[in-house]
Design an enzyme around this catalytic site. Sequence first.
Site, PDB file in Angstrom:
ATOM      1  N   ALA A   1       0.696  -1.244   0.006  1.00  0.00           N
ATOM      2  CA  ALA A   1       0.478   0.083   0.004  1.00  0.00           C
ATOM      3  C   ALA A   1       0.775   1.509   0.118  1.00  0.00           C
ATOM      4  CB  ALA A   1      -0.563  -0.009   1.376  1.00  0.00           C
TER       5      ALA A   1
ATOM      6  N   GLY B   1       1.447  -5.226   1.026  1.00  0.00           N
ATOM      7  CA  GLY B   1      -0.055  -5.371   0.006  1.00  0.00           C
ATOM      8  C   GLY B   1       0.504  -5.573  -1.130  1.00  0.00           C
TER       9      GLY B   1
ATOM     10  N   GLU C   1      -0.032  -9.796  -0.444  1.00  0.00           N
ATOM     11  CA  GLU C   1      -1.715 -10.168  -0.293  1.00  0.00           C
ATOM     12  C   GLU C   1      -2.134  -9.945  -1.336  1.00  0.00           C
ATOM     13  OE1 GLU C   1      -1.326  -6.117   2.894  1.00  0.00           O
ATOM     14  OE2 GLU C   1      -2.261  -8.164   4.465  1.00  0.00           O
TER      15      GLU C   1
HETATM   16  N1  COA Z   1       4.368   3.459  -0.491  1.00  0.00           N
HETATM   17  C1  COA Z   1       5.142   4.737  -0.647  1.00  0.00           C
HETATM   18  N2  COA Z   1       6.183   5.234  -1.809  1.00  0.00           N
HETATM   19  C2  COA Z   1       6.766   3.087  -1.094  1.00  0.00           C
HETATM   20  C3  COA Z   1       6.790   2.396  -1.308  1.00  0.00           C
HETATM   21  C4  COA Z   1       5.270   2.497  -0.751  1.00  0.00           C
HETATM   22  N3  COA Z   1       5.075   0.819   0.324  1.00  0.00           N
HETATM   23  N4  COA Z   1       7.473   2.152  -0.792  1.00  0.00           N
HETATM   24  C5  COA Z   1       8.920   2.250  -1.759  1.00  0.00           C
HETATM   25  N5  COA Z   1       8.059   3.605  -2.054  1.00  0.00           N
HETATM   26  C6  COA Z   1       8.208   4.759  -2.783  1.00  0.00           C
HETATM   27  C7  COA Z   1      10.028   5.102  -2.207  1.00  0.00           C
HETATM   28  O1  COA Z   1       9.687   6.021  -1.412  1.00  0.00           O
HETATM   29  C8  COA Z   1      10.760   5.702  -3.009  1.00  0.00           C
HETATM   30  O2  COA Z   1      10.416   7.445  -3.654  1.00  0.00           O
HETATM   31  P1  COA Z   1      11.146   8.466  -3.841  1.00  0.00           P
HETATM   32  O3  COA Z   1      12.185   8.079  -5.209  1.00  0.00           O
HETATM   33  O4  COA Z   1      10.259   9.639  -4.291  1.00  0.00           O
HETATM   34  O5  COA Z   1      12.015   8.922  -2.412  1.00  0.00           O
HETATM   35  C9  COA Z   1      10.824   4.717  -4.252  1.00  0.00           C
HETATM   36  O6  COA Z   1       9.593   4.015  -3.412  1.00  0.00           O
HETATM   37  C10 COA Z   1      11.523   3.382  -4.567  1.00  0.00           C
HETATM   38  O7  COA Z   1      11.666   3.219  -2.995  1.00  0.00           O
HETATM   39  P2  COA Z   1      13.381   3.233  -2.022  1.00  0.00           P
HETATM   40  O8  COA Z   1      12.827   3.240  -0.900  1.00  0.00           O
HETATM   41  O9  COA Z   1      14.498   3.866  -2.532  1.00  0.00           O
HETATM   42  O10 COA Z   1      13.974   2.081  -2.941  1.00  0.00           O
HETATM   43  P3  COA Z   1      14.668   0.622  -2.273  1.00  0.00           P
HETATM   44  O11 COA Z   1      15.267   0.169  -3.060  1.00  0.00           O
HETATM   45  O12 COA Z   1      16.403   1.584  -1.982  1.00  0.00           O
HETATM   46  O13 COA Z   1      13.989   0.190  -1.310  1.00  0.00           O
HETATM   47  C11 COA Z   1      11.947  -1.417  -0.279  1.00  0.00           C
HETATM   48  C12 COA Z   1      12.723  -0.789  -1.606  1.00  0.00           C
HETATM   49  C13 COA Z   1      11.052  -2.217  -1.232  1.00  0.00           C
HETATM   50  C14 COA Z   1      13.378  -2.091   0.676  1.00  0.00           C
HETATM   51  C15 COA Z   1      11.606   0.123   0.445  1.00  0.00           C
HETATM   52  O14 COA Z   1      11.119   0.604  -0.899  1.00  0.00           O
HETATM   53  C16 COA Z   1      10.986  -0.311   1.502  1.00  0.00           C
HETATM   54  O15 COA Z   1      11.225  -0.492   1.868  1.00  0.00           O
HETATM   55  N6  COA Z   1       9.014   0.206   0.518  1.00  0.00           N
HETATM   56  C17 COA Z   1       8.377  -0.538   2.050  1.00  0.00           C
HETATM   57  C18 COA Z   1       7.187  -1.352   1.962  1.00  0.00           C
HETATM   58  C19 COA Z   1       6.505  -1.320   2.693  1.00  0.00           C
HETATM   59  O16 COA Z   1       7.087  -1.099   4.388  1.00  0.00           O
HETATM   60  N7  COA Z   1       5.213  -1.692   2.748  1.00  0.00           N
HETATM   61  C20 COA Z   1       4.401  -1.926   3.874  1.00  0.00           C
HETATM   62  C21 COA Z   1       3.747  -0.503   3.474  1.00  0.00           C
HETATM   63  S1  COA Z   1       2.169  -0.296   4.534  1.00  0.00           S
END
Ligand code: COA
Length: 260
Positions: free
Chosen positions: A65, A111, A114
Site C-alpha cells: 500500500a 499489500g 497480499e
Molecule cells: N508506499 C509509497 N511509496 C513507496 C513505498 C510504499 N509502500 N515503498 C517504496 N516507495 C517509494 C519510495 O518512497 C521511493 O520514492 P522516491 O524515489 O520518490 O523517494 C521509491 O518508491 C523507491 O523506493 P526506495 O525506498 O528508494 O527503494 P529501495 O530500493 O531503496 O528500497 C524497499 C526498496 C522495498 C526495501 C523500500 O522501498 C521499502 O522498504 N518500502 C516500504 C515497503 C513497505 O513497508 N510496505 C508496506 C506498506 S504498508
Amino acid sequence: MTTELVQLSHKGPIATIVLNRADKLNALNAEMLTALEAYADELDRNQDVRVVLLAGTGRAFCVGADIFEWSDLSPLEMGRRWIRDGHRIFARYARLPQPVIAVLNGYTFGGGLELALAADLRLAAEEVQLSFPEVKLGIIPGWGGTQRLAQLVGPSRAKQMIFTGESLSAEQAEKWGLVNEVVPADQLAARALELAESIAANGPVAVQMTKQLIDAAMPASGDNGTVLETLAGSLAAYTADAQEGVSAFRQRRQPQFSGR
Ligand code: COA
C-alpha cells in the site's frame, strides 16, 4: 479505464494485468485500486478469458500500500475505505472464475504480497524477496495477509514472517509453498505464458469448477478474520508507534518504538 498505472491487455485467452508505477515500486494508491476493481469486473464477465496473469513493471511486483496515501487517513476512513476496499478488491481476484497467476519479478512486500496471495498460483524470479514489513512501521498487514498467509503456509511460518518483517528469498518461499515455482528472471515472462497456455488449453468450465471446489475445501472463508483485521488495522494505524513508523520511513531512519 484511464489510468496508466494499471494496464490490462489480452493475448488470445490470456489476460495480463500489469502494475505500472515503477518509480514507486508499484506501491498501490487509490487510483490503482479503483483500476484493479474495474478490471476484475471486466474479467469476471469475459468468458473468452481463461487465465489471468498479474505482473509488475520495473524492480518490484509491488511493495504494498502507498504509505503516503493511507497515513493521512482518519481511523474511520482507514477501516471503512482503505482496508475494506483492499479486502473487497483482492477477494474479487481470489474469486474470479478464471485461474489467476501472480508473476513476481521483484520486491513483493506488504499489500503486494497480499495481492499475490489472492492469486491461485505464484511464479517468482530467482532474486525476488517476499515480506510483510508492516510491523516495522508499527502497523499490521491489513489486506488479508494475516488470513491468507496462514492458510497457505501454516500459522507458525506465517507468524515468523509477520512478526519479524524479514524478507524471504524466492527459494525459501518455494520450500514453504508460498510460491509454486522459481525461474531465472530472463525466463519469467516465457514461463508465465507457458503455464497460462497450458491451463488455457484445458476445458474452461472444468478448470473453473475445480478452482471453486478447491477454494471451497479451504478452512473458513476468512470472513471473521477479515472483520478482525479491519478493526485491528484501523487501530494499529493510529498508535504512537505507527506515527513513529511512518515518520521514520519518510525520513529514511530507523523507528524508535515505545509500545504505545
Ligand atoms: N508506499 C509509497 N511509496 C513507496 C513505498 C510504499 N509502500 N515503498 C517504496 N516507495 C517509494 C519510495 O518512497 C521511493 O520514492 P522516491 O524515489 O520518490 O523517494 C521509491 O518508491 C523507491 O523506493 P526506495 O525506498 O528508494 O527503494 P529501495 O530500493 O531503496 O528500497 C524497499 C526498496 C522495498 C526495501 C523500500 O522501498 C521499502 O522498504 N518500502 C516500504 C515497503 C513497505 O513497508 N510496505 C508496506 C506498506 S504498508
